[in-house]
Design a protein around this motif. Sequence first.
Motif, PDB file in Angstrom:
ATOM      1  N   THR A  48     -84.958  19.806 -23.769  1.00 13.02           N
ATOM      2  CA  THR A  48     -86.151  19.698 -24.777  1.00 13.02           C
ATOM      3  C   THR A  48     -85.853  18.324 -25.941  1.00 13.02           C
ATOM      4  OG1 THR A  48     -87.832  21.490 -25.113  1.00 13.02           O
ATOM      5  CG2 THR A  48     -88.075  19.841 -22.868  1.00 13.02           C
ATOM      6  N   ALA A  49     -84.752  19.654 -26.739  1.00 22.20           N
ATOM      7  CA  ALA A  49     -84.292  18.978 -27.868  1.00 22.20           C
ATOM      8  C   ALA A  49     -83.284  18.393 -27.888  1.00 22.20           C
ATOM      9  CB  ALA A  49     -83.987  20.288 -28.653  1.00 22.20           C
ATOM     10  N   ILE A  50     -82.319  18.141 -26.630  1.00 27.66           N
ATOM     11  CA  ILE A  50     -81.229  17.181 -26.879  1.00 27.66           C
ATOM     12  C   ILE A  50     -81.472  15.681 -26.902  1.00 27.66           C
ATOM     13  CG2 ILE A  50     -81.384  16.581 -23.828  1.00 27.66           C
ATOM     14  CD1 ILE A  50     -78.436  17.957 -24.069  1.00 27.66           C
ATOM     15  N   SER A  51     -80.908  15.368 -28.402  1.00 24.82           N
ATOM     16  CA  SER A  51     -80.260  13.648 -27.841  1.00 24.82           C
ATOM     17  C   SER A  51     -79.389  12.292 -27.320  1.00 24.82           C
ATOM     18  CB  SER A  51     -80.352  13.999 -29.113  1.00 24.82           C
ATOM     19  OG  SER A  51     -79.178  14.187 -30.478  1.00 24.82           O
ATOM     20  N   ASN A  52     -78.182  13.801 -27.337  1.00 20.67           N
ATOM     21  CA  ASN A  52     -77.149  12.473 -26.278  1.00 20.67           C
ATOM     22  C   ASN A  52     -76.629  13.638 -24.947  1.00 20.67           C
ATOM     23  OD1 ASN A  52     -77.649  11.779 -28.576  1.00 20.67           O
ATOM     24  ND2 ASN A  52     -75.151  11.375 -29.281  1.00 20.67           N
ATOM     25  N   ILE A  53     -76.715  12.913 -23.805  1.00 23.14           N
ATOM     26  CA  ILE A  53     -76.292  13.474 -22.762  1.00 23.14           C
ATOM     27  C   ILE A  53     -74.727  12.348 -22.496  1.00 23.14           C
ATOM     28  CG2 ILE A  53     -76.254  14.174 -20.171  1.00 23.14           C
ATOM     29  CD1 ILE A  53     -79.591  14.459 -20.920  1.00 23.14           C
ATOM     30  N   TRP A  54     -73.976  12.558 -22.832  1.00 25.42           N
ATOM     31  CA  TRP A  54     -72.332  12.046 -22.677  1.00 25.42           C
ATOM     32  C   TRP A  54     -71.415  12.293 -21.622  1.00 25.42           C
ATOM     33  CZ3 TRP A  54     -70.872  10.030 -28.143  1.00 25.42           C
ATOM     34  CH2 TRP A  54     -71.859   9.522 -28.760  1.00 25.42           C
ATOM     35  N   LEU A  55     -72.149  11.829 -20.119  1.00 21.89           N
ATOM     36  CA  LEU A  55     -71.052  12.796 -18.828  1.00 21.89           C
ATOM     37  C   LEU A  55     -70.172  11.655 -18.131  1.00 21.89           C
ATOM     38  CD1 LEU A  55     -74.065  15.285 -17.250  1.00 21.89           C
ATOM     39  CD2 LEU A  55     -71.536  15.143 -19.002  1.00 21.89           C
ATOM     40  N   SER A  56     -69.657  10.600 -19.314  1.00 22.55           N
ATOM     41  CA  SER A  56     -69.055   9.559 -18.269  1.00 22.55           C
ATOM     42  C   SER A  56     -67.868   9.912 -17.996  1.00 22.55           C
ATOM     43  CB  SER A  56     -69.139   8.299 -19.183  1.00 22.55           C
ATOM     44  OG  SER A  56     -70.141   7.649 -19.233  1.00 22.55           O
ATOM     45  N   GLY A  57     -67.298   9.476 -17.369  1.00 19.39           N
ATOM     46  CA  GLY A  57     -65.859   9.257 -16.543  1.00 19.39           C
ATOM     47  C   GLY A  57     -65.502  10.771 -15.998  1.00 19.39           C
ATOM     48  N   ASN A  58     -66.511  11.422 -15.216  1.00 25.88           N
ATOM     49  CA  ASN A  58     -66.310  12.174 -14.070  1.00 25.88           C
ATOM     50  C   ASN A  58     -65.945  11.820 -13.166  1.00 25.88           C
ATOM     51  OD1 ASN A  58     -65.409  14.846 -16.565  1.00 25.88           O
ATOM     52  ND2 ASN A  58     -67.666  13.921 -17.284  1.00 25.88           N
ATOM     53  N   LYS A  59     -66.576  12.690 -12.476  1.00 20.17           N
ATOM     54  CA  LYS A  59     -66.702  12.909 -10.218  1.00 20.17           C
ATOM     55  C   LYS A  59     -67.896  13.384 -10.070  1.00 20.17           C
ATOM     56  CE  LYS A  59     -61.386  13.398  -9.714  1.00 20.17           C
ATOM     57  NZ  LYS A  59     -60.644  13.645  -9.192  1.00 20.17           N
ATOM     58  N   LEU A  60     -69.133  13.440 -10.815  1.00 22.19           N
ATOM     59  CA  LEU A  60     -70.316  13.846 -10.477  1.00 22.19           C
ATOM     60  C   LEU A  60     -71.053  12.728  -9.767  1.00 22.19           C
ATOM     61  CD1 LEU A  60     -71.923  14.624 -14.150  1.00 22.19           C
ATOM     62  CD2 LEU A  60     -71.197  16.111 -12.700  1.00 22.19           C
ATOM     63  N   ALA A  61     -71.554  14.158  -8.666  1.00 23.30           N
ATOM     64  CA  ALA A  61     -72.121  13.181  -7.578  1.00 23.30           C
ATOM     65  C   ALA A  61     -73.633  13.469  -6.624  1.00 23.30           C
ATOM     66  CB  ALA A  61     -71.671  13.646  -5.202  1.00 23.30           C
TER      67      ALA A  61
ATOM     68  N   GLY B 278     -84.187  30.390 -36.432  1.00 21.62           N
ATOM     69  CA  GLY B 278     -83.326  31.410 -35.587  1.00 21.62           C
ATOM     70  C   GLY B 278     -83.561  31.753 -34.606  1.00 21.62           C
ATOM     71  N   PHE B 279     -83.572  30.099 -34.212  1.00 22.22           N
ATOM     72  CA  PHE B 279     -83.274  29.811 -32.263  1.00 22.22           C
ATOM     73  C   PHE B 279     -82.103  28.885 -32.732  1.00 22.22           C
ATOM     74  CE2 PHE B 279     -86.699  32.814 -31.205  1.00 22.22           C
ATOM     75  CZ  PHE B 279     -86.125  33.387 -30.251  1.00 22.22           C
ATOM     76  N   ALA B 280     -81.380  28.696 -31.750  1.00 23.13           N
ATOM     77  CA  ALA B 280     -80.553  27.721 -31.181  1.00 23.13           C
ATOM     78  C   ALA B 280     -80.734  26.938 -30.174  1.00 23.13           C
ATOM     79  CB  ALA B 280     -78.650  27.819 -31.051  1.00 23.13           C
ATOM     80  N   ARG B 281     -80.512  25.532 -30.571  1.00 23.68           N
ATOM     81  CA  ARG B 281     -81.451  24.610 -29.198  1.00 23.68           C
ATOM     82  C   ARG B 281     -79.679  23.820 -28.402  1.00 23.68           C
ATOM     83  NH1 ARG B 281     -86.467  23.478 -28.076  1.00 23.68           N
ATOM     84  NH2 ARG B 281     -85.545  23.140 -25.968  1.00 23.68           N
ATOM     85  N   VAL B 282     -80.293  23.560 -27.485  1.00 22.36           N
ATOM     86  CA  VAL B 282     -78.413  22.010 -27.512  1.00 22.36           C
ATOM     87  C   VAL B 282     -78.975  21.077 -27.883  1.00 22.36           C
ATOM     88  CG1 VAL B 282     -77.940  21.915 -25.291  1.00 22.36           C
ATOM     89  CG2 VAL B 282     -78.174  23.731 -25.123  1.00 22.36           C
ATOM     90  N   ALA B 283     -78.300  20.325 -28.783  1.00 14.13           N
ATOM     91  CA  ALA B 283     -78.714  18.965 -29.466  1.00 14.13           C
ATOM     92  C   ALA B 283     -78.139  17.775 -28.326  1.00 14.13           C
ATOM     93  CB  ALA B 283     -78.454  19.284 -30.380  1.00 14.13           C
ATOM     94  N   LYS B 284     -77.038  18.066 -28.369  1.00 11.78           N
ATOM     95  CA  LYS B 284     -76.104  17.316 -27.265  1.00 11.78           C
ATOM     96  C   LYS B 284     -75.080  18.327 -26.382  1.00 11.78           C
ATOM     97  CE  LYS B 284     -75.562  14.043 -31.860  1.00 11.78           C
ATOM     98  NZ  LYS B 284     -74.043  13.673 -33.144  1.00 11.78           N
ATOM     99  N   LEU B 285     -74.823  16.929 -25.754  1.00 10.87           N
ATOM    100  CA  LEU B 285     -73.422  17.639 -24.349  1.00 10.87           C
ATOM    101  C   LEU B 285     -73.085  16.321 -23.966  1.00 10.87           C
ATOM    102  CD1 LEU B 285     -72.977  18.993 -22.074  1.00 10.87           C
ATOM    103  CD2 LEU B 285     -74.367  18.179 -20.846  1.00 10.87           C
ATOM    104  N   ASN B 286     -71.303  16.785 -24.523  1.00 10.06           N
ATOM    105  CA  ASN B 286     -70.397  15.468 -24.326  1.00 10.06           C
ATOM    106  C   ASN B 286     -69.439  15.714 -22.926  1.00 10.06           C
ATOM    107  OD1 ASN B 286     -68.742  13.685 -24.754  1.00 10.06           O
ATOM    108  ND2 ASN B 286     -68.980  13.679 -26.274  1.00 10.06           N
ATOM    109  N   LEU B 287     -69.746  16.045 -22.273  1.00 12.34           N
ATOM    110  CA  LEU B 287     -68.255  16.043 -21.112  1.00 12.34           C
ATOM    111  C   LEU B 287     -67.563  14.994 -20.904  1.00 12.34           C
ATOM    112  CD1 LEU B 287     -69.309  18.761 -19.268  1.00 12.34           C
ATOM    113  CD2 LEU B 287     -68.851  19.187 -21.282  1.00 12.34           C
ATOM    114  N   THR B 288     -67.590  13.630 -21.540  1.00 14.88           N
ATOM    115  CA  THR B 288     -66.949  12.697 -21.222  1.00 14.88           C
ATOM    116  C   THR B 288     -65.291  12.423 -21.102  1.00 14.88           C
ATOM    117  OG1 THR B 288     -68.228  11.008 -22.751  1.00 14.88           O
ATOM    118  CG2 THR B 288     -66.021  10.073 -22.038  1.00 14.88           C
ATOM    119  N   ASN B 289     -65.157  12.535 -20.038  1.00 12.33           N
ATOM    120  CA  ASN B 289     -63.702  13.203 -19.312  1.00 12.33           C
ATOM    121  C   ASN B 289     -63.082  13.892 -18.802  1.00 12.33           C
ATOM    122  OD1 ASN B 289     -63.409   9.609 -18.837  1.00 12.33           O
ATOM    123  ND2 ASN B 289     -63.179   9.618 -21.212  1.00 12.33           N
ATOM    124  N   PHE B 290     -63.821  14.706 -18.176  1.00  9.29           N
ATOM    125  CA  PHE B 290     -63.547  16.371 -18.581  1.00  9.29           C
ATOM    126  C   PHE B 290     -63.094  16.011 -16.860  1.00  9.29           C
ATOM    127  CE2 PHE B 290     -64.952  17.277 -22.362  1.00  9.29           C
ATOM    128  CZ  PHE B 290     -64.820  18.912 -22.958  1.00  9.29           C
TER     129      PHE B 290
END
Length: 503
Positions: A418-431, A392-404
């Motif tokens: 705690t349910a996430i399997s992929n964190i893809w944040l390449s190609g940004n300007k994160l400091a 009944g609840f949704a969980r964040v499983a993947k985050l893909n903001l590549t080149n956003f």
Amino acid sequence: MGMSGSILPLACIVICYYINCGAATEENIDGIPWIPDEGFVIGGNVSQIYTPSIMPLLSTLRYFPDTKARKNCFVIQVSKGSKYIVRTTYFYGGFDGGKEPPVFDQIIDGTRWSTVDTSQNYAAGLTSYYEIMVAAQGKTISVCLARNANTASASSPFISALEVVSLENSMYNSTNFAEYALSTIARHSFGHKSSFISYPDDPFNRYWQSFIDTNPVVECHSNISSSDFWNFPPPAALMKGITTSRGKELRINWPPFDVPDTSYYLALYFQDNRTPSPFSWRVFDVVINGKTFYQGLNVSTEGVMVYGSQWPLSGETNITLTPASDSPVGPVINAGEIFQIVPLGGRTLTRDVIAMENIARSFTNPPPDWKGDPCLPKENSWAGVTCDINGGFARVAKLNLTNFGISGLLSDSIGNLTAISNIWLSGNKLAGKIPQMGNLKELTSLRLADNELIGSIPSFLANLPKIKEIFLQNNKLSGLIPQSLKNKSGINLRISPGNQLEM
């Protein structure tokens, strides 16, 4: 199906928002302070409407031309657990130079509420509005507009006004608002020819439209003012009624249009119209589409309501009021409300919602659709967010903001997904530094390459039980590479080129 009699005194409304979309300043219209939508929504453009003699409330709108946005949300601060009536108002006005209003969906929290199609009303020069009653599942309610398969690529979802008004706890309380919402189908005051009852007669600003047919109309000789009418119908809505002669059945086709085949909440309001006395009463049965709705209803000058909380209807609705043999006068009916019962579409786990909201705040330029429920409806999750639904609840499983092109910091709250399997944040300007993520037991892939991250590579990465790849190249990382990470087998670790690491 149940019954209630009398009306409570008008109570203080705790929370109300009257939002004039696109307006630049606050404006008092018919006694209601309408405020600009600034602070409630991110993105979108404002347009003026120049239709002659247009109501002030409809003279501006906000529209959302970004075709990549999965939804565009207004977020309202509310009191968790309280009930609210939410109304959206639309007047196209040809703001985009077209002739036909766009068609799109509206979403409340994580539930697809309805499709907005204002074409027929606009062709007749009319405004369109939609209403739904919901209980706040958290500290905010989000009202979102989203493109659907019928939204033309050159057109944009738009909105003229948004209202969120709190309701008394007793109102419509036979509905389980933890699982359902009530979408307004019709609300009529019977016997009125052209009047339209709302605020200030109704402090909740519900719209009571007029309804009249070929049956005789009577005026009531007393106001309803006693103490336990659950739904707080305004006395003005019951001041007239439809009736017939003694001994005759009263037959009404209401609502005055066909309804889809589903379940409805149906409330009918009655008051004996005569001057109060021991003889001011009448008794009759209430039958809907041949099925008994209430038997032996005794209606006095104090008023009475009967309701069905899960009543099946389809197509035309026929209401028959059959008088008892000893009833001194014919049946009477004064007002009615009907709501479609909308099953809620679930929601994202609160822990994940808070984490995603914190991540959004840590970004300088989050995607414009990062408002409302991060996961639901599934087709309208936040850009780059993929979710799983369990129990009944949704969980964040993947985050893909590549080149956003995202800039800002990566919030520590990412470690709470705690349910996430992929964190893809390449190609940004994160400091900033790589935040603590040691609790992410499901994480298999971490891609943070081509950013502006500083500091050392944290040792917790080696302890993630399912991690298979870590991409950190082309950042500004420094210091020693953790020995535990170098010794970890079965992992694709990329740390160069770039960085200033000691081997």
